[in-house]
Motif scaffolding. Structure first.
Motif, PDB file in Angstrom:
ATOM      1  N   ARG A 187       1.202  -0.916  -0.151  1.00 34.06           N
ATOM      2  CA  ARG A 187       0.082   0.342  -0.254  1.00 34.06           C
ATOM      3  C   ARG A 187       1.337   0.659   0.102  1.00 34.06           C
ATOM      4  N   LEU A 188       1.945   1.507   0.761  1.00 29.60           N
ATOM      5  CA  LEU A 188       3.001   2.409   0.987  1.00 29.60           C
ATOM      6  C   LEU A 188       3.721   2.748  -0.560  1.00 29.60           C
ATOM      7  N   ALA A 189       4.320   1.078  -1.320  1.00 28.83           N
ATOM      8  CA  ALA A 189       4.851   0.937  -2.492  1.00 28.83           C
ATOM      9  C   ALA A 189       4.034   1.708  -3.295  1.00 28.83           C
ATOM     10  N   THR A 190       2.426   1.064  -3.225  1.00 36.07           N
ATOM     11  CA  THR A 190       1.736   1.488  -4.881  1.00 36.07           C
ATOM     12  C   THR A 190       0.925   2.859  -4.494  1.00 36.07           C
ATOM     13  N   LYS A 202       3.261  -1.447 -11.619  1.00 33.27           N
ATOM     14  CA  LYS A 202       3.376  -2.993 -11.192  1.00 33.27           C
ATOM     15  C   LYS A 202       3.788  -2.941  -9.572  1.00 33.27           C
ATOM     16  N   THR A 203       2.988  -4.221  -8.881  1.00 33.39           N
ATOM     17  CA  THR A 203       3.704  -5.043  -7.827  1.00 33.39           C
ATOM     18  C   THR A 203       3.344  -6.369  -7.857  1.00 33.39           C
ATOM     19  N   TYR A 204       3.178  -7.082  -6.252  1.00 32.17           N
ATOM     20  CA  TYR A 204       3.000  -8.248  -6.627  1.00 32.17           C
ATOM     21  C   TYR A 204       2.177  -8.408  -5.755  1.00 32.17           C
ATOM     22  N   TYR A 205       1.458  -9.478  -5.826  1.00 33.83           N
ATOM     23  CA  TYR A 205       0.247 -10.030  -5.439  1.00 33.83           C
ATOM     24  C   TYR A 205       0.503 -10.675  -3.086  1.00 33.83           C
ATOM     25  N   VAL A 206      -0.417 -10.183  -3.051  1.00 32.52           N
ATOM     26  CA  VAL A 206      -0.624 -10.967  -1.324  1.00 32.52           C
ATOM     27  C   VAL A 206      -1.303 -11.833  -1.519  1.00 32.52           C
ATOM     28  N   GLU A 207      -1.471 -12.941  -0.342  1.00 31.40           N
ATOM     29  CA  GLU A 207      -2.883 -13.600  -0.118  1.00 31.40           C
ATOM     30  C   GLU A 207      -3.750 -12.583   0.081  1.00 31.40           C
ATOM     31  N   GLU A 208      -3.039 -12.116   1.381  1.00 32.19           N
ATOM     32  CA  GLU A 208      -3.582 -11.526   2.885  1.00 32.19           C
ATOM     33  C   GLU A 208      -4.379  -9.384   2.117  1.00 32.19           C
ATOM     34  N   GLY A 209      -5.353  -9.181   2.045  1.00 27.57           N
ATOM     35  CA  GLY A 209      -5.458  -7.695   1.428  1.00 27.57           C
ATOM     36  C   GLY A 209      -4.676  -7.049   0.761  1.00 27.57           C
ATOM     37  N   PHE A 210      -4.810  -8.179  -0.687  1.00 33.65           N
ATOM     38  CA  PHE A 210      -4.529  -7.388  -1.696  1.00 33.65           C
ATOM     39  C   PHE A 210      -5.668  -6.349  -2.139  1.00 33.65           C
ATOM     40  N   GLU A 211      -6.911  -6.900  -1.785  1.00 33.30           N
ATOM     41  CA  GLU A 211      -7.436  -5.578  -2.452  1.00 33.30           C
ATOM     42  C   GLU A 211      -7.704  -4.409  -1.705  1.00 33.30           C
ATOM     43  N   MET A 242      -6.563 -10.808 -10.276  1.00 33.53           N
ATOM     44  CA  MET A 242      -8.029  -9.443 -10.934  1.00 33.53           C
ATOM     45  C   MET A 242      -9.284  -9.979 -10.141  1.00 33.53           C
ATOM     46  N   GLN A 243      -9.905 -10.749  -9.515  1.00 33.49           N
ATOM     47  CA  GLN A 243     -10.981  -9.980  -8.691  1.00 33.49           C
ATOM     48  C   GLN A 243     -10.666  -9.560  -7.408  1.00 33.49           C
ATOM     49  N   GLU A 244      -9.545  -9.342  -6.889  1.00 30.55           N
ATOM     50  CA  GLU A 244      -9.154  -8.314  -6.101  1.00 30.55           C
ATOM     51  C   GLU A 244      -8.658  -7.024  -6.651  1.00 30.55           C
ATOM     52  N   GLY A 245      -9.577  -6.670  -7.572  1.00 32.14           N
ATOM     53  CA  GLY A 245      -8.977  -4.955  -8.110  1.00 32.14           C
ATOM     54  C   GLY A 245      -7.585  -4.784  -9.150  1.00 32.14           C
ATOM     55  N   ALA A 246      -7.102  -6.038  -9.653  1.00 32.46           N
ATOM     56  CA  ALA A 246      -6.041  -5.625 -10.489  1.00 32.46           C
ATOM     57  C   ALA A 246      -6.871  -5.293 -11.872  1.00 32.46           C
ATOM     58  N   ALA A 247      -5.851  -5.151 -12.703  1.00 33.29           N
ATOM     59  CA  ALA A 247      -6.208  -4.384 -14.247  1.00 33.29           C
ATOM     60  C   ALA A 247      -5.151  -5.461 -15.092  1.00 33.29           C
ATOM     61  N   GLY A 248      -4.604  -5.899 -14.544  1.00 33.08           N
ATOM     62  CA  GLY A 248      -3.895  -7.304 -15.298  1.00 33.08           C
ATOM     63  C   GLY A 248      -2.331  -7.850 -14.711  1.00 33.08           C
ATOM     64  N   VAL A 249      -2.566  -8.560 -15.839  1.00 33.11           N
ATOM     65  CA  VAL A 249      -1.052  -9.031 -15.104  1.00 33.11           C
ATOM     66  C   VAL A 249       0.338  -8.638 -16.260  1.00 33.11           C
ATOM     67  N   ASP A 250       1.519  -8.973 -15.561  1.00 38.71           N
ATOM     68  CA  ASP A 250       3.093  -8.945 -16.341  1.00 38.71           C
ATOM     69  C   ASP A 250       3.681  -9.558 -16.147  1.00 38.71           C
ATOM     70  N   MET A 251       3.452 -10.981 -17.056  1.00 40.05           N
ATOM     71  CA  MET A 251       4.017 -12.154 -16.693  1.00 40.05           C
ATOM     72  C   MET A 251       5.172 -12.500 -17.442  1.00 40.05           C
ATOM     73  N   GLY A 252       6.112 -12.924 -16.945  1.00 46.83           N
ATOM     74  CA  GLY A 252       7.521 -13.450 -17.396  1.00 46.83           C
ATOM     75  C   GLY A 252       8.026 -15.108 -17.404  1.00 46.83           C
ATOM     76  N   ARG A 253       8.629 -15.037 -16.260  1.00 51.25           N
ATOM     77  CA  ARG A 253       8.782 -16.644 -15.728  1.00 51.25           C
ATOM     78  C   ARG A 253       8.220 -17.400 -16.066  1.00 51.25           C
ATOM     79  N   ASN A 254       6.918 -17.346 -15.735  1.00 47.91           N
ATOM     80  CA  ASN A 254       5.939 -18.260 -15.509  1.00 47.91           C
ATOM     81  C   ASN A 254       4.962 -18.171 -16.892  1.00 47.91           C
ATOM     82  N   VAL A 255       5.491 -18.216 -18.188  1.00 46.68           N
ATOM     83  CA  VAL A 255       5.525 -17.921 -19.382  1.00 46.68           C
ATOM     84  C   VAL A 255       6.286 -18.422 -19.654  1.00 46.68           C
ATOM     85  N   PHE A 256       7.968 -17.323 -20.273  1.00 49.11           N
ATOM     86  CA  PHE A 256       8.725 -18.341 -20.833  1.00 49.11           C
ATOM     87  C   PHE A 256       9.615 -19.022 -20.228  1.00 49.11           C
ATOM     88  N   GLN A 257       9.020 -19.666 -19.122  1.00 50.02           N
ATOM     89  CA  GLN A 257       9.877 -20.411 -18.664  1.00 50.02           C
ATOM     90  C   GLN A 257       8.767 -22.549 -18.335  1.00 50.02           C
TER      91      GLN A 257
END
Length: 290
Positions: A187-190, A202-211, A242-257
């Motif tokens: 919340r601070l950084a964004t 661009k930030t990381y997803y966290v399980e608790e409180g991402f919304e 996406m369900q918790e308010g993101a507008a998309g993803v910027d995916m690298g390693r989880n695609v090309f690897q």
């Protein structure tokens, strides 16, 4: 300066989304035409979401696994992405100029993995960004790191230059090994990044409180793909974000690897643009992979 003796953590993050005022991206209705046109090359105007393909890792990691040959691993994936996040070197040497995608140009750099990554400088001039027809400029911000102020200054300098040229800036929230990856930190950084002029973050997803992160940030947030995980797990994270308010993803390693990169990118698109559940998206991945 505000008194820090009674600094209270925010708690009121609930409520419906604010009106978009005639533009498909949160907080960007007041931007100039050129800025909005470039953002529309990154975020699909039909739903306001984006699937960015990140392959800028070489600017500090060198030829990491999956990116040894960009012509073989990345070029075949380009048609399935909404936008490409890369360096100007990769763009000029490898990416076809008729690709038609929004280019999010890595604009900060300097240190390698062998040194302090937070000690970055601006690495691309605004003139070269215009020459390359960049849709956005990406700059790393290291909130809480040794070179925090320097990285924020890099971002605000690019914001000033980008506003003059009609090019938005993406702030990428970096997380060092000693930083806590929780909702309070993000919340601070964004929020800092948005308040100081970033058009999206661009930030990381966290399980608790991402919304609460997406709610408190007045500009769009896209999530980083992060380290390589299993395909079902990467799709689960994308779906929850996406369900918790993101507008998309910027995916690298989880695609090309991935064992089947094209199938994985299609599955991610299914989550972001078609609302597929993680299970439906993984079924699509398996069908395409076979």
């Amino acid at each position: 300066m505000a008194d820090l003796d009674d600094l209270r953590e925010g708690t009121n993050f609930t409520g419906g989304a604010a009106a978009r005022e005639g533009f498909h991206l949160k907080g960007q209705a007041g931007q100039d035409w050129g800025m909005k046109a470039r953002l529309s090359r990154i975020f699909d105007p039909r739903d306001g979401n984006t699937v960015m393909l990140a392959f800028d890792h070489g600017y500090f990691q060198g030829p990491t696994s999956g990116l040894e040959r960009l012509d073989r691993s990345i070029v075949p994936l380009v048609p399935q992405a909404d936008a490409l996040m890369c360096t100007r070197g990769a763009l000029r040497t490898t990416i076809p100029a008729d690709n038609g995608k929004g280019i999010v140009l890595r604009a900060s750099g300097g240190p390698s993995v062998l040194t302090d990554l937070s000690n970055e400088e601006i690495a691309v001039s605004i003139d070269d960004a215009v020459r390359l027809d960049a849709a956005a400029l990406a700059v790393q911000v290291f909130v809480g790191a040794e070179n925090e102020t320097k990285s924020i200054k890099n971002m605000t300098t690019l914001v000033d230059q980008g506003q003059a040229a009609g090019i938005p800036v993406l702030a990428v929230t970096a997380v060092g090994k000693d930083m806590v990856r929780d909702a309070r930190y993000f919340r601070l950084a964004t929020r800092m990044s948005a308040e100081l002029g970033a058009a999206f973050v661009k930030t990381y997803y966290v399980e608790e409180g991402f919304e609460t992160i997406t709610s408190a940030c007045p500009v769009p947030i896209v999530i980083a793909g992060g380290k390589k995980v299993s395909e079902p797990e990467a799709l689960r994270v994308a779906y929850r974000a996406m369900q918790e308010g993101a507008a998309g993803v910027d995916m690298g390693r989880n695609v090309f690897q991935s064992e089947h990169p094209a199938a994985m990118l299609s599955a991610v698109r299914g989550v972001v643009h078609d609302g597929l559940t993680p299970e439906e998206a993984f079924d699509l991945y398996q069908t395409l992979a076979n």
